[in-house]
Design an enzyme around this catalytic site. Structure first.
Site, PDB file in Angstrom:
ATOM      1  N   GLN A 181       0.828  -1.213   0.000  1.00  0.00           N
ATOM      2  CA  GLN A 181       0.000   0.000   0.000  1.00  0.00           C
ATOM      3  C   GLN A 181       0.866   1.267   0.000  1.00  0.00           C
ATOM      4  O   GLN A 181       0.507   2.275  -0.619  1.00  0.00           O
ATOM      5  CB  GLN A 181      -1.027  -0.008   1.151  1.00  0.00           C
ATOM      6  CG  GLN A 181      -0.492  -0.166   2.561  1.00  0.00           C
ATOM      7  CD  GLN A 181      -0.218  -1.609   2.960  1.00  0.00           C
ATOM      8  OE1 GLN A 181      -0.118  -2.490   2.121  1.00  0.00           O
ATOM      9  NE2 GLN A 181      -0.074  -1.841   4.253  1.00  0.00           N
ATOM     10  N   ASN A 204      10.658  -6.058   2.174  1.00  0.00           N
ATOM     11  CA  ASN A 204      10.499  -7.510   2.164  1.00  0.00           C
ATOM     12  C   ASN A 204      10.046  -7.980   0.773  1.00  0.00           C
ATOM     13  O   ASN A 204       9.983  -7.201  -0.174  1.00  0.00           O
ATOM     14  CB  ASN A 204       9.539  -7.970   3.276  1.00  0.00           C
ATOM     15  CG  ASN A 204       8.131  -7.399   3.105  1.00  0.00           C
ATOM     16  OD1 ASN A 204       7.764  -6.944   2.027  1.00  0.00           O
ATOM     17  ND2 ASN A 204       7.361  -7.430   4.170  1.00  0.00           N
ATOM     18  N   THR A 227      17.519  -9.378   2.464  1.00  0.00           N
ATOM     19  CA  THR A 227      18.978  -9.266   2.551  1.00  0.00           C
ATOM     20  C   THR A 227      19.670 -10.616   2.367  1.00  0.00           C
ATOM     21  O   THR A 227      19.230 -11.623   2.928  1.00  0.00           O
ATOM     22  CB  THR A 227      19.325  -8.734   3.959  1.00  0.00           C
ATOM     23  OG1 THR A 227      18.647  -7.510   4.142  1.00  0.00           O
ATOM     24  CG2 THR A 227      20.805  -8.568   4.155  1.00  0.00           C
ATOM     25  N   GLN A 249      23.727 -10.966   9.951  1.00  0.00           N
ATOM     26  CA  GLN A 249      22.892 -10.699   8.778  1.00  0.00           C
ATOM     27  C   GLN A 249      21.716 -11.672   8.668  1.00  0.00           C
ATOM     28  O   GLN A 249      20.683 -11.324   8.085  1.00  0.00           O
ATOM     29  CB  GLN A 249      23.732 -10.710   7.507  1.00  0.00           C
ATOM     30  CG  GLN A 249      24.718  -9.534   7.438  1.00  0.00           C
ATOM     31  CD  GLN A 249      24.022  -8.173   7.495  1.00  0.00           C
ATOM     32  OE1 GLN A 249      23.041  -7.941   6.803  1.00  0.00           O
ATOM     33  NE2 GLN A 249      24.515  -7.258   8.335  1.00  0.00           N
ATOM     34  N   HIS A 252      18.057 -10.646   9.783  1.00  0.00           N
ATOM     35  CA  HIS A 252      17.162  -9.775   9.027  1.00  0.00           C
ATOM     36  C   HIS A 252      15.767 -10.351   8.876  1.00  0.00           C
ATOM     37  O   HIS A 252      14.774  -9.621   8.938  1.00  0.00           O
ATOM     38  CB  HIS A 252      17.738  -9.516   7.633  1.00  0.00           C
ATOM     39  CG  HIS A 252      18.619  -8.316   7.629  1.00  0.00           C
ATOM     40  ND1 HIS A 252      18.127  -7.045   7.665  1.00  0.00           N
ATOM     41  CD2 HIS A 252      19.957  -8.192   7.627  1.00  0.00           C
ATOM     42  CE1 HIS A 252      19.125  -6.179   7.674  1.00  0.00           C
ATOM     43  NE2 HIS A 252      20.248  -6.843   7.656  1.00  0.00           N
ATOM     44  N   GLU A 319      24.395  -9.857  -2.267  1.00  0.00           N
ATOM     45  CA  GLU A 319      24.179  -8.436  -1.980  1.00  0.00           C
ATOM     46  C   GLU A 319      25.388  -7.873  -1.216  1.00  0.00           C
ATOM     47  O   GLU A 319      25.970  -6.879  -1.619  1.00  0.00           O
ATOM     48  CB  GLU A 319      22.903  -8.290  -1.135  1.00  0.00           C
ATOM     49  CG  GLU A 319      22.649  -6.857  -0.736  1.00  0.00           C
ATOM     50  CD  GLU A 319      21.626  -6.717   0.390  1.00  0.00           C
ATOM     51  OE1 GLU A 319      21.131  -7.737   0.904  1.00  0.00           O
ATOM     52  OE2 GLU A 319      21.345  -5.567   0.766  1.00  0.00           O
ATOM     53  N   HIS A 320      25.723  -8.550  -0.116  1.00  0.00           N
ATOM     54  CA  HIS A 320      26.907  -8.160   0.670  1.00  0.00           C
ATOM     55  C   HIS A 320      27.960  -9.239   0.504  1.00  0.00           C
ATOM     56  O   HIS A 320      27.653 -10.421   0.658  1.00  0.00           O
ATOM     57  CB  HIS A 320      26.587  -8.100   2.160  1.00  0.00           C
ATOM     58  CG  HIS A 320      25.438  -7.226   2.514  1.00  0.00           C
ATOM     59  ND1 HIS A 320      24.226  -7.716   2.921  1.00  0.00           N
ATOM     60  CD2 HIS A 320      25.327  -5.878   2.515  1.00  0.00           C
ATOM     61  CE1 HIS A 320      23.407  -6.700   3.174  1.00  0.00           C
ATOM     62  NE2 HIS A 320      24.039  -5.583   2.928  1.00  0.00           N
ATOM     63  N   GLU A 407      16.596   0.057 -44.965  1.00  0.00           N
ATOM     64  CA  GLU A 407      15.689  -0.518 -43.957  1.00  0.00           C
ATOM     65  C   GLU A 407      14.243  -0.503 -44.418  1.00  0.00           C
ATOM     66  O   GLU A 407      13.371  -1.027 -43.717  1.00  0.00           O
ATOM     67  CB  GLU A 407      15.793   0.278 -42.643  1.00  0.00           C
ATOM     68  CG  GLU A 407      17.147   0.133 -41.957  1.00  0.00           C
ATOM     69  CD  GLU A 407      17.268   1.002 -40.706  1.00  0.00           C
ATOM     70  OE1 GLU A 407      18.150   0.714 -39.885  1.00  0.00           O
ATOM     71  OE2 GLU A 407      16.481   1.951 -40.559  1.00  0.00           O
TER      72      GLU A 407
HETATM   73  N1  LIG Z   1      18.300  -5.126  -0.088  1.00  0.00           N
HETATM   74  C1  LIG Z   1      18.537  -4.155   0.755  1.00  0.00           C
HETATM   75  O1  LIG Z   1      19.294  -3.233   0.456  1.00  0.00           O
HETATM   76  C2  LIG Z   1      17.862  -4.154   2.099  1.00  0.00           C
HETATM   77  C3  LIG Z   1      16.899  -5.084   2.357  1.00  0.00           C
HETATM   78  N2  LIG Z   1      16.216  -5.064   3.544  1.00  0.00           N
HETATM   79  C4  LIG Z   1      15.179  -6.066   3.690  1.00  0.00           C
HETATM   80  O2  LIG Z   1      13.972  -5.385   3.925  1.00  0.00           O
HETATM   81  C5  LIG Z   1      13.075  -6.286   4.537  1.00  0.00           C
HETATM   82  C6  LIG Z   1      12.277  -5.597   5.590  1.00  0.00           C
HETATM   83  O3  LIG Z   1      11.170  -6.412   5.797  1.00  0.00           O
HETATM   84  P1  LIG Z   1      10.064  -6.120   6.894  1.00  0.00           P
HETATM   85  O4  LIG Z   1      10.704  -6.048   8.212  1.00  0.00           O
HETATM   86  O5  LIG Z   1       9.004  -7.143   6.683  1.00  0.00           O
HETATM   87  O6  LIG Z   1       9.532  -4.650   6.580  1.00  0.00           O
HETATM   88  P2  LIG Z   1       8.862  -4.028   5.295  1.00  0.00           P
HETATM   89  O7  LIG Z   1       8.619  -2.602   5.640  1.00  0.00           O
HETATM   90  O8  LIG Z   1       9.608  -4.321   4.065  1.00  0.00           O
HETATM   91  O9  LIG Z   1       7.453  -4.767   5.150  1.00  0.00           O
HETATM   92  C7  LIG Z   1       6.455  -4.557   6.081  1.00  0.00           C
HETATM   93  C8  LIG Z   1       5.123  -4.525   5.339  1.00  0.00           C
HETATM   94  O10 LIG Z   1       4.897  -5.779   4.722  1.00  0.00           O
HETATM   95  C9  LIG Z   1       3.513  -5.919   4.533  1.00  0.00           C
HETATM   96  N3  LIG Z   1       3.146  -7.314   4.703  1.00  0.00           N
HETATM   97  C10 LIG Z   1       3.488  -8.119   5.720  1.00  0.00           C
HETATM   98  N4  LIG Z   1       2.916  -9.328   5.552  1.00  0.00           N
HETATM   99  C11 LIG Z   1       2.207  -9.285   4.410  1.00  0.00           C
HETATM  100  C12 LIG Z   1       1.403 -10.215   3.696  1.00  0.00           C
HETATM  101  N5  LIG Z   1       1.223 -11.469   4.131  1.00  0.00           N
HETATM  102  N6  LIG Z   1       0.825  -9.818   2.550  1.00  0.00           N
HETATM  103  C13 LIG Z   1       1.012  -8.560   2.071  1.00  0.00           C
HETATM  104  N7  LIG Z   1       1.757  -7.653   2.722  1.00  0.00           N
HETATM  105  C14 LIG Z   1       2.359  -8.004   3.856  1.00  0.00           C
HETATM  106  C15 LIG Z   1       2.830  -5.040   5.545  1.00  0.00           C
HETATM  107  O11 LIG Z   1       1.984  -4.163   4.886  1.00  0.00           O
HETATM  108  C16 LIG Z   1       3.942  -4.258   6.204  1.00  0.00           C
HETATM  109  O12 LIG Z   1       3.674  -2.867   6.227  1.00  0.00           O
HETATM  110  C17 LIG Z   1      13.886  -7.473   5.034  1.00  0.00           C
HETATM  111  O13 LIG Z   1      13.660  -8.573   4.200  1.00  0.00           O
HETATM  112  C18 LIG Z   1      15.325  -6.973   4.880  1.00  0.00           C
HETATM  113  O14 LIG Z   1      16.226  -8.004   4.648  1.00  0.00           O
HETATM  114  C19 LIG Z   1      16.453  -4.113   4.499  1.00  0.00           C
HETATM  115  C20 LIG Z   1      17.406  -3.149   4.273  1.00  0.00           C
HETATM  116  C21 LIG Z   1      18.196  -3.113   3.087  1.00  0.00           C
HETATM  117  O1  LIG Z   2      20.271  -5.459   3.071  1.00  0.00           O
HETATM  118  C1  LIG Z   2      20.833  -4.524   3.682  1.00  0.00           C
HETATM  119  O2  LIG Z   2      21.616  -3.729   3.139  1.00  0.00           O
HETATM  120  C2  LIG Z   2      20.559  -4.405   5.141  1.00  0.00           C
HETATM  121  O3  LIG Z   2      21.437  -5.285   5.761  1.00  0.00           O
HETATM  122  C3  LIG Z   2      20.667  -3.012   5.682  1.00  0.00           C
HETATM  123  S1  LIG Z   2      20.125  -2.909   7.342  1.00  0.00           S
HETATM  124  O4  LIG Z   2      20.949  -3.718   8.217  1.00  0.00           O
HETATM  125  O5  LIG Z   2      18.757  -3.362   7.390  1.00  0.00           O
HETATM  126  O6  LIG Z   2      20.219  -1.495   7.748  1.00  0.00           O
HETATM  127 ZN   LIG Z   3      21.993  -5.644   7.844  1.00  0.00          ZN
END
Ligand SMILES: NC(=O)C1=CN([C@@H]2O[C@H](COP(=O)(O)OP(=O)(O)OC[C@H]3O[C@@H](n4cnc5c(N)ncnc54)[C@H](O)[C@@H]3O)[C@@H](O)[C@H]2O)C=CC1
Ligand SMILES: O=C(O)[C@@H](O)CS(=O)(=O)O
Ligand SMILES: [Zn+2]
Length: 435
Positions: A181, A204, A227, A249, A252, A319-320, A407
């Site tokens: 949303q 996520n 992550t 890590q 996460h 990623e890392h 062409e």
């Molecule tokens: N790749 C990157 O650079 C980074 C990746 N991350 C990743 O971000 C993610 C954060 O995840 P969250 O803590 O979950 O926070 P988020 O803010 O990504 O997701 C939370 C939201 O997910 C939605 N949600 C939860 N369950 C649901 C369902 N069953 N159906 C539909 N929507 C649903 C809800 O609306 C909620 O607001 C982690 O996987 C983390 O590893 C975090 C920082 C950096």
């Molecule tokens: O995927 C990422 O970069 C995260 O590890 C960043 S954080 O640790 O959630 O800030």
């Molecule tokens: Zn991290």
């Protein structure tokens, strides 16, 4: 030698991808139809929140006042490092013009996207650092209209430190909306915000999938989902640091893979013994996440030598990527696929995640095969321009007419013919394709 799996994961990033796509598409469709009302419905259903969506200045000030001074100072320190790194990136990108042939001048300009939507995750943890990474970098790029959104906590709203940080870094608008949303609100321009030209930020699997589906209609930074992290360690590595970094890590989320590649079985055995102990010692939520991630997604692999380690690491495209092995320069030159590289035990992924400067929004699930992480460049369009004198246009028009006819594009050819006729009325040109 073939890679030897001392621990193999039963799951990968592709697990449940179809189901995630179905869920996300349904929510996006409903919100596109139903607008603000449908987004509010999902905020209530998924995040148990029915409060204010667009934060007022008073709410921002009140939230900021709740953040202790030392934490504010730490956030300012991290913001400063991220900002200085982003400025160096911006300065590495330059407009230029070049005269390709006499009378034909061409050029490149870097133009910032006008309207940006920054997603700041906040489901399991309060990702203050993600607000720094996305909003600061957009500001340095010169984007004029920056919206940030983050999940509200049930009945309460966004974590005050995230509000303080998004405001400090330059967000023009903060929406109390998470998940699909939140992404939909920024893409479709709900709650009075301008529709985003580009959506950035991690999240996520639901958030990452929403961005992926919307790509094309809006720009996205990259696929930045759950992550993942890989460590390359040799016999000189400290097993306790390796284990701590893997567990750090894995916390996460239940679907955050961590991988260890080593050419030393003794090191692998020690790490395999240490990790469960470190996980067991974490607070409950973190322990549950790390435990599931380790059980379902983690791998430990024995390689023949450092060349095999590097080659396998490039296949994972993590990623890392951390190197705790001798000869960091060899690794820096050899490794090709990663979001961000951490060389030596004196730095670690968490430093980059929170405070050191290079962006932590990075490609996951193998996307590092084709892209780096969030940078000033992701917010900028590299556009080109050209202008010509009549003499400069002459050889271009001749070639254009003939190539177009080859062409079968007669209309194109005639735009060249008409200019040659106008500019050089006394000259005859052979503009047919040779038979
Ligand atoms: N790749 C990157 O650079 C980074 C990746 N991350 C990743 O971000 C993610 C954060 O995840 P969250 O803590 O979950 O926070 P988020 O803010 O990504 O997701 C939370 C939201 O997910 C939605 N949600 C939860 N369950 C649901 C369902 N069953 N159906 C539909 N929507 C649903 C809800 O609306 C909620 O607001 C982690 O996987 C983390 O590893 C975090 C920082 C950096
Ligand atoms: O995927 C990422 O970069 C995260 O590890 C960043 S954080 O640790 O959630 O800030
Ligand atoms: Zn991290």
């Amino acid at each position: 030698m073939a890679l030897r799996y001392l621990k193999k994961a039963p799951k990968t990033a592709a697990t449940d991808a179809g189901e995630t796509r179905r869920i996300v598409q349904k929510i996006l469709d409903e919100i596109e139809q139903g607008g603000d009302k449908a987004a509010r419905k999902y905020a209530l259903e998924l995040d148990k929140y029915d409060g204010n969506i667009v934060l007022t200045r008073d709410e921002i000030e009140a939230a900021s006042a709740q953040v202790p001074q030392r934490l504010q100072d730490d956030i300012r320190f991290a913001h400063d490092n991220v900002q200085r790194f982003a400025r160096a990136q911006r300065d590495s990108l330059r407009d230029f013009s070049v005269e390709l042939i006499p009378g034909l001048t061409t050029g490149q300009r870097a133009i910032p996207c006008r309207s940006v939507g920054c997603y700041v995750p906040g489901g399991r943890y309060s990702h203050v650092a993600s607000a720094i990474m996305t909003v600061t970098t957009a500001k340095v790029a010169g984007c004029q209209n920056i919206t940030a959104c983050s999940p509200p906590r049930p009945g309460v709203g966004i974590n005050p430190a995230i509000i303080f940080t998004a405001d400090l870094c330059g967000a023009d608008r903060i929406l109390s909306l998470g998940g699909v949303q939140g992404i939909a609100a920024m893409a479709y321009g709900l709650f009075g915000s301008p529709p985003a030209d580009i959506l950035v930020g991690p999240g996520n699997q639901f958030v990452a999938e929403a961005k992926r589906i919307l790509f094309g209609r809006v720009g996205i930074d990259m696929f930045a989902g759950p992550t993942d992290s890989l460590i390359l360690a040799d016999s000189g590595a400290d097993p306790m640091l390796v284990a701590a970094d893997l567990v750090g890590q894995a916390e996460h989320g239940y679907n955050s893979p961590v991988w260890l590649l080593t050419d030393d079985q003794a090191l692998a055995d020690k790490v395999l013994a240490l990790v469960p102990r470190l996980i067991a010692d974490l607070p409950e939520v973190n322990r549950m996440n790390a435990d599931a991630a380790w059980r379902d997604y983690a791998e430990v692999i024995l390689c023949a030598d450092r060349e095999e380690m590097a080659s396998a690491s490039d296949d994972y495209a993590p990623e890392h990527l951390t190197v705790q092995a001798a000869d960091p320069d060899w690794w820096l030159n050899r490794l090709q696929c990663y979001g961000s590289l951490f060389l030596g035990e004196e730095t670690t992924v968490a430093f980059g995640d929170k405070a050191s400067g290079p962006n932590h929004v990075l490609p996951t699930s193998g996307a590092a095969r084709y892209t780096g992480g969030l940078s000033v460049h992701k917010y900028m369009k590299l556009v080109t321009w050209q202008r010509a004198t009549r003499e400069g246009a002459r050889p271009i028009a001749e070639a254009t007419a003939r190539i177009s006819r080859l062409e079968g594009m007669e209309g194109h050819a005639r735009t060249a013919d008409i200019r040659l006729k106008k500019y050089f009325p006394d000259t005859s040109f052979d503009l047919d394709v040779a038979k």
